[in-house]
Design a protein around this motif. Sequence first.
Motif, mmCIF file in Angstrom:
data_model
loop_
_atom_site.group_PDB
_atom_site.id
_atom_site.type_symbol
_atom_site.label_atom_id
_atom_site.label_comp_id
_atom_site.label_asym_id
_atom_site.label_seq_id
_atom_site.Cartn_x
_atom_site.Cartn_y
_atom_site.Cartn_z
ATOM 1 N N VAL A 85 0.847 -1.199 0.000
ATOM 2 C CA VAL A 85 0.000 0.000 0.000
ATOM 3 C C VAL A 85 0.881 1.247 0.000
ATOM 4 C CG1 VAL A 85 -1.836 1.239 1.194
ATOM 5 C CG2 VAL A 85 -1.781 -1.266 1.260
ATOM 6 N N LEU A 86 0.792 2.042 -1.039
ATOM 7 C CA LEU A 86 1.541 3.289 -1.095
ATOM 8 C C LEU A 86 1.029 4.256 -0.044
ATOM 9 C CD1 LEU A 86 1.717 3.757 -4.948
ATOM 10 C CD2 LEU A 86 3.683 3.615 -3.421
ATOM 11 N N ARG A 87 1.937 4.765 0.756
ATOM 12 C CA ARG A 87 1.573 5.734 1.765
ATOM 13 C C ARG A 87 2.474 6.971 1.657
ATOM 14 N NH1 ARG A 87 -1.653 6.625 1.388
ATOM 15 N NH2 ARG A 87 -1.668 8.120 3.093
ATOM 16 N N SER A 88 3.428 7.130 2.524
ATOM 17 C CA SER A 88 4.162 8.405 2.595
ATOM 18 C C SER A 88 5.438 8.374 1.750
ATOM 19 C CB SER A 88 4.474 8.732 4.061
ATOM 20 O OG SER A 88 4.862 7.576 4.778
ATOM 21 N N THR A 89 5.290 8.144 0.438
ATOM 22 C CA THR A 89 6.446 8.137 -0.477
ATOM 23 C C THR A 89 6.678 9.539 -1.028
ATOM 24 O OG1 THR A 89 4.969 7.474 -2.285
ATOM 25 C CG2 THR A 89 6.119 5.715 -1.102
ATOM 26 N N TRP A 90 6.900 10.478 -0.139
ATOM 27 C CA TRP A 90 6.845 11.888 -0.514
ATOM 28 C C TRP A 90 8.136 12.431 -1.121
ATOM 29 C CZ3 TRP A 90 4.485 12.596 4.937
ATOM 30 C CH2 TRP A 90 3.135 12.216 4.912
ATOM 31 N N ASP A 91 9.122 11.586 -1.328
ATOM 32 C CA ASP A 91 10.367 12.041 -1.942
ATOM 33 C C ASP A 91 10.455 11.670 -3.413
ATOM 34 O OD1 ASP A 91 10.652 9.303 -1.718
ATOM 35 O OD2 ASP A 91 12.656 9.371 -0.824
ATOM 36 N N TYR A 92 9.364 11.218 -4.010
ATOM 37 C CA TYR A 92 9.439 10.671 -5.363
ATOM 38 C C TYR A 92 9.589 11.742 -6.443
ATOM 39 C CZ TYR A 92 4.776 12.182 -6.759
ATOM 40 O OH TYR A 92 3.699 12.950 -7.099
ATOM 41 N N ALA A 93 9.108 12.958 -6.197
ATOM 42 C CA ALA A 93 8.961 13.940 -7.269
ATOM 43 C C ALA A 93 10.248 14.191 -8.057
ATOM 44 C CB ALA A 93 8.394 15.243 -6.727
ATOM 45 N N PRO A 94 11.420 14.363 -7.407
ATOM 46 C CA PRO A 94 12.627 14.591 -8.208
ATOM 47 C C PRO A 94 13.065 13.360 -8.995
ATOM 48 C CG PRO A 94 12.925 15.314 -5.929
ATOM 49 C CD PRO A 94 11.683 14.489 -5.966
ATOM 50 N N ARG A 95 12.476 12.184 -8.667
ATOM 51 C CA ARG A 95 12.843 10.935 -9.340
ATOM 52 C C ARG A 95 11.587 10.244 -9.863
ATOM 53 N NH1 ARG A 95 15.769 7.271 -5.330
ATOM 54 N NH2 ARG A 95 14.411 8.228 -3.767
ATOM 55 N N ARG A 96 10.711 11.024 -10.435
ATOM 56 C CA ARG A 96 9.415 10.478 -10.819
ATOM 57 C C ARG A 96 9.532 9.297 -11.785
ATOM 58 N NH1 ARG A 96 5.796 10.764 -15.726
ATOM 59 N NH2 ARG A 96 3.790 10.074 -14.888
ATOM 60 N N ASP A 97 10.414 9.374 -12.784
ATOM 61 C CA ASP A 97 10.552 8.265 -13.733
ATOM 62 C C ASP A 97 10.990 6.990 -13.020
ATOM 63 O OD1 ASP A 97 9.779 9.927 -15.771
ATOM 64 O OD2 ASP A 97 11.810 10.256 -16.541
ATOM 65 N N GLU A 98 11.951 7.131 -12.118
ATOM 66 C CA GLU A 98 12.406 5.977 -11.348
ATOM 67 C C GLU A 98 11.268 5.406 -10.500
ATOM 68 O OE1 GLU A 98 15.510 4.979 -7.657
ATOM 69 O OE2 GLU A 98 15.625 6.910 -8.707
ATOM 70 N N PHE A 99 10.477 6.305 -9.933
ATOM 71 C CA PHE A 99 9.394 5.875 -9.048
ATOM 72 C C PHE A 99 8.321 5.105 -9.813
ATOM 73 C CE2 PHE A 99 5.343 6.916 -6.798
ATOM 74 C CZ PHE A 99 5.620 6.281 -5.595
ATOM 75 N N VAL A 100 7.896 5.622 -10.961
ATOM 76 C CA VAL A 100 6.836 4.932 -11.694
ATOM 77 C C VAL A 100 7.348 3.622 -12.290
ATOM 78 C CG1 VAL A 100 5.514 7.027 -12.138
ATOM 79 C CG2 VAL A 100 7.195 6.280 -13.809
ATOM 80 N N ASP A 101 8.629 3.579 -12.667
ATOM 81 C CA ASP A 101 9.199 2.310 -13.142
ATOM 82 C C ASP A 101 9.243 1.290 -12.008
ATOM 83 O OD1 ASP A 101 9.502 3.360 -15.652
ATOM 84 O OD2 ASP A 101 11.661 3.722 -15.478
ATOM 85 N N PRO A 113 4.216 -6.335 -7.297
ATOM 86 C CA PRO A 113 2.945 -7.031 -7.441
ATOM 87 C C PRO A 113 1.955 -6.566 -6.383
ATOM 88 C CG PRO A 113 4.563 -8.474 -6.410
ATOM 89 C CD PRO A 113 5.293 -7.219 -6.794
ATOM 90 N N ASN A 114 0.685 -6.569 -6.748
ATOM 91 C CA ASN A 114 -0.381 -6.240 -5.796
ATOM 92 C C ASN A 114 -0.166 -4.885 -5.131
ATOM 93 O OD1 ASN A 114 -1.606 -8.819 -6.249
ATOM 94 N ND2 ASN A 114 -0.068 -9.715 -4.901
ATOM 95 N N LEU A 115 0.091 -3.869 -5.953
ATOM 96 C CA LEU A 115 0.316 -2.513 -5.459
ATOM 97 C C LEU A 115 -1.006 -1.763 -5.398
ATOM 98 C CD1 LEU A 115 2.546 -0.409 -4.685
ATOM 99 C CD2 LEU A 115 2.452 0.331 -7.089
ATOM 100 N N ALA A 116 -1.210 -1.032 -4.321
ATOM 101 C CA ALA A 116 -2.385 -0.180 -4.158
ATOM 102 C C ALA A 116 -1.913 1.225 -3.771
ATOM 103 C CB ALA A 116 -3.318 -0.739 -3.087
ATOM 104 N N ASN A 117 -2.287 2.200 -4.580
ATOM 105 C CA ASN A 117 -3.053 2.071 -5.796
ATOM 106 C C ASN A 117 -2.173 1.543 -6.933
ATOM 107 O OD1 ASN A 117 -5.616 2.865 -4.838
ATOM 108 N ND2 ASN A 117 -5.028 5.018 -4.943
ATOM 109 N N PRO A 118 -2.785 0.967 -8.004
ATOM 110 C CA PRO A 118 -2.009 0.257 -9.020
ATOM 111 C C PRO A 118 -1.027 1.143 -9.774
ATOM 112 C CG PRO A 118 -4.340 -0.325 -9.143
ATOM 113 C CD PRO A 118 -4.235 0.847 -8.209
#
Length: 303
Positions: free
Chosen positions: A61-77, A83-88
């Motif tokens: 379950v994705l919660r406080s992943t608040w450092d993703y913005a400068p690495r957005r491509d890495e984060f979405v990859d 598996p079984n990620l919420a939200n997908p």
Amino acid sequence: MAGIHAARGSSRVALISCGEFPQLDEDDRLLIAPLAERGVRAEPVVWDAPGTDWTDYRLAVLRSTWDYAPRRDEFVDWAATVPNLANPADVVRWNTDKRYLDTLSAAGAPTVPTTWVEPGDSTWRPPDHGEYVIKPAVSAGSRDTGRYDLADSDHRRLAAEHVRRLAGAGRLTMVQPYLAAVDTVGETALLYFAGPAGLELSHAIRKGPLLTGPDLGVDGLFRPETIEPRTPSLEEAAIARKVLALLPHGYADRLLYARVDLIPGPDGRPVLVELELTEPSLFLAHGRDAPARLADAIVARLA
């Protein structure tokens, strides 16, 4: 009860955070006890921690992943590998770029008007009056965001510099009129959790104004917020339901949670400022039994 029994003694769930909050944000920790009561072992996990085997968890379950913005491509990859990620992961890819506002606006959702300045564009000039907000299309916690009164020559200069800074860094920039009602009425965030009939309203909160002037940087991952419980108006609830109904690709049917942020526009009617489907604060402490409702949604997803 069948879902609760199915989860007992057999389920590990990852509550995903970032390195600055390895044991979760304080609000998210409110979820651990009600999950334990339902037989679910919830474990904080940092999203980019090396060596994590995500197949060890029945749900992440994705919660406080608040450092993703400068690495957005890495984060979405990365999200696409879990598996079984919420939200997908496909929701994450769509929702972490605020161009989703154009998609929803085209579908009929009332949204705050937005001008987009493309990366590398050096031709944008600020209007000569009015208050505006400038921010990047990929951001979290109001970082790199400023408010400008363009009748003021210093603000006009700082606004132009802000856009040049973002565009020069290869970032898509958003320019939006400042909605003055946030200073009085505030922003209403409506929180939805998955239920038997789809997304169901859990609770709502009021956020006070965050932006006081030009972007001077933020210490930490987000600006401090003033939060209090709020009962949304019938119109706000109707607008939020409309926004969720307009989601493309059947996203709404696969969401564990959603947050719809509304502010009255110039005519007093609510408009969408953000739709948070990736890592929103859910303000569990401000909704009666909200942690239990989210725990029930997680148990149902496991079952």
